[in-house]
Design a protein around this motif. Structure first.
Motif, mmCIF file in Angstrom:
data_model
loop_
_atom_site.group_PDB
_atom_site.id
_atom_site.type_symbol
_atom_site.label_atom_id
_atom_site.label_comp_id
_atom_site.label_asym_id
_atom_site.label_seq_id
_atom_site.Cartn_x
_atom_site.Cartn_y
_atom_site.Cartn_z
ATOM 1 N N MET A 1 0.816 -1.188 0.000
ATOM 2 C CA MET A 1 0.000 0.000 0.000
ATOM 3 C C MET A 1 0.860 1.253 0.000
ATOM 4 O O MET A 1 0.478 2.244 -0.603
ATOM 5 N N LEU A 2 1.972 1.189 0.706
ATOM 6 C CA LEU A 2 2.814 2.376 0.810
ATOM 7 C C LEU A 2 3.309 2.821 -0.561
ATOM 8 O O LEU A 2 3.337 4.018 -0.854
ATOM 9 N N GLY A 3 3.677 1.881 -1.413
ATOM 10 C CA GLY A 3 4.166 2.229 -2.741
ATOM 11 C C GLY A 3 3.130 2.957 -3.567
ATOM 12 O O GLY A 3 3.474 3.800 -4.415
ATOM 13 N N THR A 4 1.870 2.681 -3.336
ATOM 14 C CA THR A 4 0.795 3.328 -4.079
ATOM 15 C C THR A 4 0.584 4.765 -3.635
ATOM 16 O O THR A 4 0.363 5.650 -4.472
ATOM 17 N N ILE A 5 0.659 4.998 -2.340
ATOM 18 C CA ILE A 5 0.362 6.347 -1.844
ATOM 19 C C ILE A 5 1.598 7.225 -1.688
ATOM 20 O O ILE A 5 1.478 8.424 -1.451
ATOM 21 N N LEU A 6 2.778 6.650 -1.816
ATOM 22 C CA LEU A 6 4.005 7.402 -1.571
ATOM 23 C C LEU A 6 4.150 8.640 -2.445
ATOM 24 O O LEU A 6 4.511 9.703 -1.925
ATOM 25 N N PRO A 7 3.872 8.596 -3.743
ATOM 26 C CA PRO A 7 3.981 9.832 -4.536
ATOM 27 C C PRO A 7 3.061 10.942 -4.039
ATOM 28 O O PRO A 7 3.451 12.118 -4.014
ATOM 29 N N SER A 8 1.870 10.577 -3.600
ATOM 30 C CA SER A 8 0.941 11.585 -3.065
ATOM 31 C C SER A 8 1.460 12.169 -1.757
ATOM 32 O O SER A 8 1.349 13.374 -1.519
ATOM 33 N N LEU A 9 2.013 11.297 -0.900
ATOM 34 C CA LEU A 9 2.565 11.784 0.368
ATOM 35 C C LEU A 9 3.751 12.705 0.140
ATOM 36 O O LEU A 9 3.905 13.710 0.839
ATOM 37 N N MET A 10 4.588 12.354 -0.816
ATOM 38 C CA MET A 10 5.755 13.184 -1.105
ATOM 39 C C MET A 10 5.324 14.581 -1.535
ATOM 40 O O MET A 10 5.923 15.572 -1.112
ATOM 41 N N ALA A 11 4.298 14.662 -2.350
ATOM 42 C CA ALA A 11 3.817 15.968 -2.813
ATOM 43 C C ALA A 11 3.141 16.743 -1.682
ATOM 44 O O ALA A 11 3.383 17.945 -1.509
ATOM 45 N N GLU A 12 2.308 16.056 -0.912
ATOM 46 C CA GLU A 12 1.564 16.743 0.149
ATOM 47 C C GLU A 12 2.454 17.204 1.286
ATOM 48 O O GLU A 12 2.298 18.312 1.803
ATOM 49 N N TRP A 13 3.398 16.349 1.704
ATOM 50 C CA TRP A 13 4.256 16.689 2.831
ATOM 51 C C TRP A 13 5.563 17.346 2.410
ATOM 52 O O TRP A 13 6.383 17.688 3.253
ATOM 53 N N ARG A 14 5.765 17.475 1.118
ATOM 54 C CA ARG A 14 6.983 18.099 0.559
ATOM 55 C C ARG A 14 8.251 17.439 1.110
ATOM 56 O O ARG A 14 9.116 18.098 1.703
ATOM 57 N N ALA A 20 11.260 9.709 1.902
ATOM 58 C CA ALA A 20 10.158 8.794 1.611
ATOM 59 C C ALA A 20 10.637 7.347 1.673
ATOM 60 O O ALA A 20 9.905 6.465 2.125
ATOM 61 N N GLY A 21 11.848 7.096 1.246
ATOM 62 C CA GLY A 21 12.394 5.744 1.312
ATOM 63 C C GLY A 21 12.558 5.246 2.729
ATOM 64 O O GLY A 21 12.504 4.043 2.990
ATOM 65 N N LEU A 22 12.766 6.170 3.659
ATOM 66 C CA LEU A 22 12.884 5.782 5.062
ATOM 67 C C LEU A 22 11.590 5.186 5.602
ATOM 68 O O LEU A 22 11.616 4.333 6.482
ATOM 69 N N PHE A 23 10.443 5.631 5.060
ATOM 70 C CA PHE A 23 9.166 5.087 5.523
ATOM 71 C C PHE A 23 9.100 3.581 5.308
ATOM 72 O O PHE A 23 8.561 2.855 6.130
ATOM 73 N N SER A 24 9.631 3.110 4.214
ATOM 74 C CA SER A 24 9.653 1.672 3.956
ATOM 75 C C SER A 24 10.575 0.962 4.941
ATOM 76 O O SER A 24 10.302 -0.160 5.365
ATOM 77 N N SER A 25 11.646 1.608 5.304
ATOM 78 C CA SER A 25 12.625 1.005 6.203
ATOM 79 C C SER A 25 12.137 0.936 7.642
ATOM 80 O O SER A 25 12.509 0.018 8.374
ATOM 81 N N TYR A 26 11.309 1.883 8.064
ATOM 82 C CA TYR A 26 10.849 1.891 9.452
ATOM 83 C C TYR A 26 10.136 0.601 9.812
ATOM 84 O O TYR A 26 10.369 0.027 10.881
ATOM 85 N N ALA A 68 -2.303 9.796 9.702
ATOM 86 C CA ALA A 68 -1.113 10.561 10.091
ATOM 87 C C ALA A 68 -1.159 11.942 9.432
ATOM 88 O O ALA A 68 -1.541 12.076 8.272
ATOM 89 N N VAL A 69 -0.739 12.944 10.198
ATOM 90 C CA VAL A 69 -0.787 14.314 9.689
ATOM 91 C C VAL A 69 0.587 14.849 9.299
ATOM 92 O O VAL A 69 0.677 15.910 8.693
ATOM 93 N N ASP A 70 1.626 14.140 9.681
ATOM 94 C CA ASP A 70 2.975 14.591 9.327
ATOM 95 C C ASP A 70 3.894 13.375 9.177
ATOM 96 O O ASP A 70 3.549 12.271 9.592
ATOM 97 N N PRO A 71 5.054 13.577 8.574
ATOM 98 C CA PRO A 71 5.963 12.455 8.343
ATOM 99 C C PRO A 71 6.445 11.766 9.618
ATOM 100 O O PRO A 71 6.638 10.551 9.633
#
Length: 102
Positions: A1-14, A20-26, A68-71
């Protein structure tokens, strides 16, 4: 699921691609840590109880990461969800192995 929404999160949270790659690692770090800890706890408390607790932890924090509201909060929730999943996997493998042997 993360791979699908990651581009949107990157744009929204700048955030950058590295952040963004760290999110997968967490989640993976959480799984690694918990797999080491919950294997021995299951021997003391029972595998089924530990699987149930870890499944609840994984489910709740995966669900709440959608809000979640922030990274930072997203990363923390992913890590805790990984802790839950890391506790489920080794115990399921152990239970399946025990059933196969009998």
């Amino acid at each position: 699921m993360l791979g699908t929404i990651l581009p949107s999160l990157m744009a929204e949270w700048r955030i950058t691609a590295v952040e963004a790659g760290l999110f997968s690692s967490y989640a993976l770090f959480g799984m690694m840590i918990r797999a080491l800890v919950f294997g021995s706890l299951a021997d003391n408390f029972g595998r089924k109880k530990v699987i149930l607790i870890c499944t609840v932890i994984f489910s709740v924090f995966t669900f709440t990461s959608g809000f979640a509201v922030d990274p930072t909060s997203f990363g923390i929730q992913r890590f805790i969800a990984g802790l839950g999943l890391g506790g489920v996997m080794p115990n399921l493998i152990a239970i399946i192995t025990e059933y196969i042997k009998t």
